[in-house]
Design a protein around this motif. Structure first.
Motif, PDB file in Angstrom:
ATOM      1  N   PHE A  71       1.044  -1.239   0.114  1.00  0.00           N
ATOM      2  CA  PHE A  71       0.130  -0.029   0.027  1.00  0.00           C
ATOM      3  C   PHE A  71       0.622   1.377  -0.008  1.00  0.00           C
ATOM      4  O   PHE A  71       0.527   2.228  -0.639  1.00  0.00           O
ATOM      5  N   LYS A  72       2.003   1.106   0.759  1.00  0.00           N
ATOM      6  CA  LYS A  72       2.825   2.301   0.580  1.00  0.00           C
ATOM      7  C   LYS A  72       3.354   2.667  -0.699  1.00  0.00           C
ATOM      8  O   LYS A  72       3.671   3.800  -1.108  1.00  0.00           O
ATOM      9  N   VAL A  73       3.723   1.740  -1.555  1.00  0.00           N
ATOM     10  CA  VAL A  73       4.020   1.574  -2.821  1.00  0.00           C
ATOM     11  C   VAL A  73       3.053   2.551  -3.618  1.00  0.00           C
ATOM     12  O   VAL A  73       3.326   3.199  -4.444  1.00  0.00           O
ATOM     13  N   LEU A  74       1.613   1.639  -3.780  1.00  0.00           N
ATOM     14  CA  LEU A  74       0.667   2.242  -4.172  1.00  0.00           C
ATOM     15  C   LEU A  74       0.394   3.826  -4.044  1.00  0.00           C
ATOM     16  O   LEU A  74       0.039   4.656  -5.006  1.00  0.00           O
ATOM     17  N   MET A  75       0.518   4.091  -2.749  1.00  0.00           N
ATOM     18  CA  MET A  75       0.086   5.413  -2.279  1.00  0.00           C
ATOM     19  C   MET A  75       0.987   6.497  -2.515  1.00  0.00           C
ATOM     20  O   MET A  75       1.183   7.811  -2.490  1.00  0.00           O
ATOM     21  N   ASN A  76       2.371   5.891  -3.030  1.00  0.00           N
ATOM     22  CA  ASN A  76       3.557   6.828  -3.053  1.00  0.00           C
ATOM     23  C   ASN A  76       3.246   7.873  -4.423  1.00  0.00           C
ATOM     24  O   ASN A  76       2.997   7.357  -5.457  1.00  0.00           O
ATOM     25  N   PRO A  77       3.456   9.090  -4.329  1.00  0.00           N
ATOM     26  CA  PRO A  77       3.238  10.100  -5.540  1.00  0.00           C
ATOM     27  C   PRO A  77       4.281   9.611  -6.573  1.00  0.00           C
ATOM     28  O   PRO A  77       3.813   9.856  -7.802  1.00  0.00           O
ATOM     29  N   GLU A  78       5.194   8.690  -6.382  1.00  0.00           N
ATOM     30  CA  GLU A  78       6.069   8.214  -7.489  1.00  0.00           C
ATOM     31  C   GLU A  78       5.225   7.126  -8.273  1.00  0.00           C
ATOM     32  O   GLU A  78       5.952   6.855  -9.527  1.00  0.00           O
ATOM     33  N   TRP A  79       4.187   6.699  -7.895  1.00  0.00           N
ATOM     34  CA  TRP A  79       3.494   5.580  -8.531  1.00  0.00           C
ATOM     35  C   TRP A  79       3.332   6.039 -10.066  1.00  0.00           C
ATOM     36  O   TRP A  79       2.531   7.150 -10.272  1.00  0.00           O
ATOM     37  N   LYS A  80       3.636   5.053 -11.124  1.00  0.00           N
ATOM     38  CA  LYS A  80       3.844   5.810 -12.394  1.00  0.00           C
ATOM     39  C   LYS A  80       2.841   4.943 -13.555  1.00  0.00           C
ATOM     40  O   LYS A  80       2.716   5.193 -14.472  1.00  0.00           O
ATOM     41  N   HIS A  81       2.076   4.096 -12.839  1.00  0.00           N
ATOM     42  CA  HIS A  81       1.361   3.076 -13.434  1.00  0.00           C
ATOM     43  C   HIS A  81      -0.016   3.404 -13.657  1.00  0.00           C
ATOM     44  O   HIS A  81      -1.013   2.502 -14.172  1.00  0.00           O
ATOM     45  N   GLY A  82      -0.749   4.486 -13.198  1.00  0.00           N
ATOM     46  CA  GLY A  82      -1.897   4.977 -13.495  1.00  0.00           C
ATOM     47  C   GLY A  82      -2.981   4.088 -12.366  1.00  0.00           C
ATOM     48  O   GLY A  82      -2.473   3.446 -11.632  1.00  0.00           O
ATOM     49  N   VAL A  83      -4.357   4.666 -12.429  1.00  0.00           N
ATOM     50  CA  VAL A  83      -5.068   4.430 -11.667  1.00  0.00           C
ATOM     51  C   VAL A  83      -5.622   2.960 -11.702  1.00  0.00           C
ATOM     52  O   VAL A  83      -5.822   2.078 -11.027  1.00  0.00           O
ATOM     53  N   ALA A  84      -5.928   2.684 -12.989  1.00  0.00           N
ATOM     54  CA  ALA A  84      -6.544   1.302 -13.405  1.00  0.00           C
ATOM     55  C   ALA A  84      -5.605   0.191 -12.685  1.00  0.00           C
ATOM     56  O   ALA A  84      -6.044  -0.848 -12.183  1.00  0.00           O
ATOM     57  N   ALA A  85      -4.396   0.326 -13.057  1.00  0.00           N
ATOM     58  CA  ALA A  85      -3.309  -0.889 -12.468  1.00  0.00           C
ATOM     59  C   ALA A  85      -3.448  -0.578 -11.010  1.00  0.00           C
ATOM     60  O   ALA A  85      -3.285  -1.785 -10.245  1.00  0.00           O
ATOM     61  N   ALA A  86      -3.570   0.388 -10.500  1.00  0.00           N
ATOM     62  CA  ALA A  86      -3.751   0.747  -8.864  1.00  0.00           C
ATOM     63  C   ALA A  86      -4.912  -0.018  -8.252  1.00  0.00           C
ATOM     64  O   ALA A  86      -4.629  -1.008  -7.405  1.00  0.00           O
ATOM     65  N   VAL A  87      -5.962   0.042  -9.000  1.00  0.00           N
ATOM     66  CA  VAL A  87      -7.281  -0.648  -8.508  1.00  0.00           C
ATOM     67  C   VAL A  87      -7.065  -2.289  -8.683  1.00  0.00           C
ATOM     68  O   VAL A  87      -7.346  -2.972  -7.585  1.00  0.00           O
ATOM     69  N   ASP A  88      -6.373  -2.681  -9.605  1.00  0.00           N
ATOM     70  CA  ASP A  88      -6.267  -4.106  -9.587  1.00  0.00           C
ATOM     71  C   ASP A  88      -5.144  -4.481  -8.625  1.00  0.00           C
ATOM     72  O   ASP A  88      -5.447  -5.353  -8.019  1.00  0.00           O
ATOM     73  N   VAL A  89      -4.215  -3.719  -8.489  1.00  0.00           N
ATOM     74  CA  VAL A  89      -3.347  -4.205  -7.499  1.00  0.00           C
ATOM     75  C   VAL A  89      -3.824  -4.154  -6.071  1.00  0.00           C
ATOM     76  O   VAL A  89      -3.569  -5.116  -5.290  1.00  0.00           O
ATOM     77  N   THR A  90      -4.744  -3.071  -5.723  1.00  0.00           N
ATOM     78  CA  THR A  90      -5.437  -2.919  -4.524  1.00  0.00           C
ATOM     79  C   THR A  90      -6.392  -4.261  -4.203  1.00  0.00           C
ATOM     80  O   THR A  90      -6.181  -4.718  -3.140  1.00  0.00           O
ATOM     81  N   LEU A  91      -6.940  -4.663  -5.108  1.00  0.00           N
ATOM     82  CA  LEU A  91      -8.010  -5.862  -5.205  1.00  0.00           C
ATOM     83  C   LEU A  91      -7.274  -7.340  -4.988  1.00  0.00           C
ATOM     84  O   LEU A  91      -7.531  -7.911  -4.226  1.00  0.00           O
ATOM     85  N   LEU A  92      -6.026  -7.378  -5.785  1.00  0.00           N
ATOM     86  CA  LEU A  92      -5.238  -8.543  -5.579  1.00  0.00           C
ATOM     87  C   LEU A  92      -4.630  -8.654  -4.305  1.00  0.00           C
ATOM     88  O   LEU A  92      -4.779  -9.547  -3.833  1.00  0.00           O
ATOM     89  N   GLY A  93      -4.214  -7.434  -3.817  1.00  0.00           N
ATOM     90  CA  GLY A  93      -3.675  -7.423  -2.387  1.00  0.00           C
ATOM     91  C   GLY A  93      -4.280  -7.932  -1.493  1.00  0.00           C
ATOM     92  O   GLY A  93      -4.310  -8.876  -0.663  1.00  0.00           O
ATOM     93  N   ARG A  94      -5.553  -7.428  -1.567  1.00  0.00           N
ATOM     94  CA  ARG A  94      -7.009  -7.914  -0.447  1.00  0.00           C
ATOM     95  C   ARG A  94      -6.955  -9.511  -0.507  1.00  0.00           C
ATOM     96  O   ARG A  94      -7.241  -9.914   0.396  1.00  0.00           O
ATOM     97  N   PHE A  95      -7.203  -9.873  -1.930  1.00  0.00           N
ATOM     98  CA  PHE A  95      -7.175 -11.262  -2.150  1.00  0.00           C
ATOM     99  C   PHE A  95      -6.328 -12.196  -1.340  1.00  0.00           C
ATOM    100  O   PHE A  95      -6.710 -13.296  -0.611  1.00  0.00           O
ATOM    101  N   TYR A  96      -5.092 -11.930  -1.305  1.00  0.00           N
ATOM    102  CA  TYR A  96      -4.035 -12.538  -0.630  1.00  0.00           C
ATOM    103  C   TYR A  96      -4.171 -12.452   0.841  1.00  0.00           C
ATOM    104  O   TYR A  96      -4.025 -13.219   1.448  1.00  0.00           O
TER     105      TYR A  96
END
Lengths: 235, 235
Positions: B165-190
């Motif tokens: 989540f720190k990686v996602l929330m970091n202003p340096e995140w370069k992969h856009g919102v759609a990838a962040a949404v996917d990563v958020t949900l997948l992280g939650r599943f694990y």
């Protein structure tokens, strides 16, 4: 002995209904807290969450005692077994409402939600609260047709959830990644709350009919009821 | 009659272990599919998911029959009641692995995950698969100390999840919102997969000791074991 037994069976049903009522109330408050960034209300949900987990323990113990001491059979046995499973679903509904309250507290005094998506959450919250109330109702009435109709409310929730994702994924989204992450998780919490309510409904149908329905069977039962109900009674 | 009864009790335990094994296998495959965008492997998880839900129905029916026909008492009754609750957790573990496989299929031939976060998911997947295996093991051995140690693996998962989540929330995140949404949900599943494994552990502790431990008690039990175990046996 038989009187004690009936009282205990009835108490188990009442306690499950009470738990569902508390989960619904928690969802109502945490949604309002989320929409208005109301820290006090969020903290109330967080403080009172123990009531739900405590009731879960009481329900499980009561169900276990019934099995150990009374040896219920047939429909009563189904009711106790379903009760054990239903406790876990309602417990989870309470935990999901708690997560929403915690998100509100975490971002306070900021609002978690961009104004653009507040309408979605107001509506998802309304459906979730209705599902909480309906869950309580079907635990008290054991009406399998009402239980099957939870499926429709869940479909409305799923539609909203899908639309919410379109808003998030739209290149026009202006609120950044951090807000998108919050919205993603919160949307998921509402969707899961509804899923658990539907699962309680499926268990009540099992309890009454002795058969655990598939999703297709629930849909067919719900549709049949809709066609027959000229004056729907649900609010 | 007693022989039949013991065979049925033992069958229930074996079926639960088998279910946990399938959920762990699904998690292993869906993680590999996720990391390599392997459509065939993702589809295999999706196609074979019915095996897990079918086993859940078999387990529930077997538990119900045991209660209805054999009237188990004391430890055996606890084992059957715990079994009914454990089915729901393992079923959910299988569903979470399925969600991961479906995310892989949805984005194919693209990769769901930006390279930057693949390491997190490789490690979360490794822990999840270990938890799946440990779940199977404790269902077979009913070792309460091993069950308590699931808590440690879950803490490792929670740490990874927080870092992600720190990686996602970091202003340096370069992969856009759609990838962040996917990563958020997948992280939650694990994370949820691990939570359900811990819950199975808690149920196994109840099954053996007759007391459902709190999180603090599990932690204390796990710590005590760590201190006592000079040669840990787990891999």
């Amino acid at each position: 002995m038989r009187v004690v037994y009936n009282v205990q069976m009835s108490e188990l049903g009442d306690l499950l209904g009470e738990m569902a009522g508390l989960a619904g109330l928690a969802m109502e408050r945490s949604t309002q807290a989320l929409l208005t960034a109301d820290l006090g209300l969020a903290e109330q949900v967080i403080e009172e969450h123990d009531k739900i987990t405590d009731l879960a323990v009481v329900c499980e113990e009561k169900a276990f005692q019934l099995l150990a001491l009374q040896g219920p059979v047939a429909g009563d046995l189904r009711a106790v077994v379903s009760g054990i499973q239903i406790v876990a679903d309602i417990d989870r509904m309470g935990a999901l409402a708690l997560h929403i309250a915690k998100a509100t507290r975490r971002r306070h005094p900021n609002h978690v939600l961009p104004d653009e998506v507040k309408g979605y959450f107001a509506e998802m919250g309304r459906i979730a609260v209705a599902l909480g109330g309906a869950t309580r109702e079907i635990l008290e009435t054991r009406d399998p047709e009402r239980a099957a109709r939870l499926h429709h409310e869940d479909e409305a929730m799923d539609d909203l959830h899908r639309h919410l994702f379109k808003v998030l994924m739209n290149p026009e989204w202006k609120h950044g990644v951090a807000a998108a992450v919050d919205v993603t998780l919160l949307g998921r919490f509402y969707e899961r709350f509804a899923d658990h309510a539907v699962e309680v409904g499926r268990r009540v149908i099992f309890l009454v009919t002795g058969k655990l329905p598939t999703e297709e069977e629930i849909r067919a039962l719900g549709t049949k009821v809709d066609k027959l109900t000229v004056y729907p009674t649900e609010s």
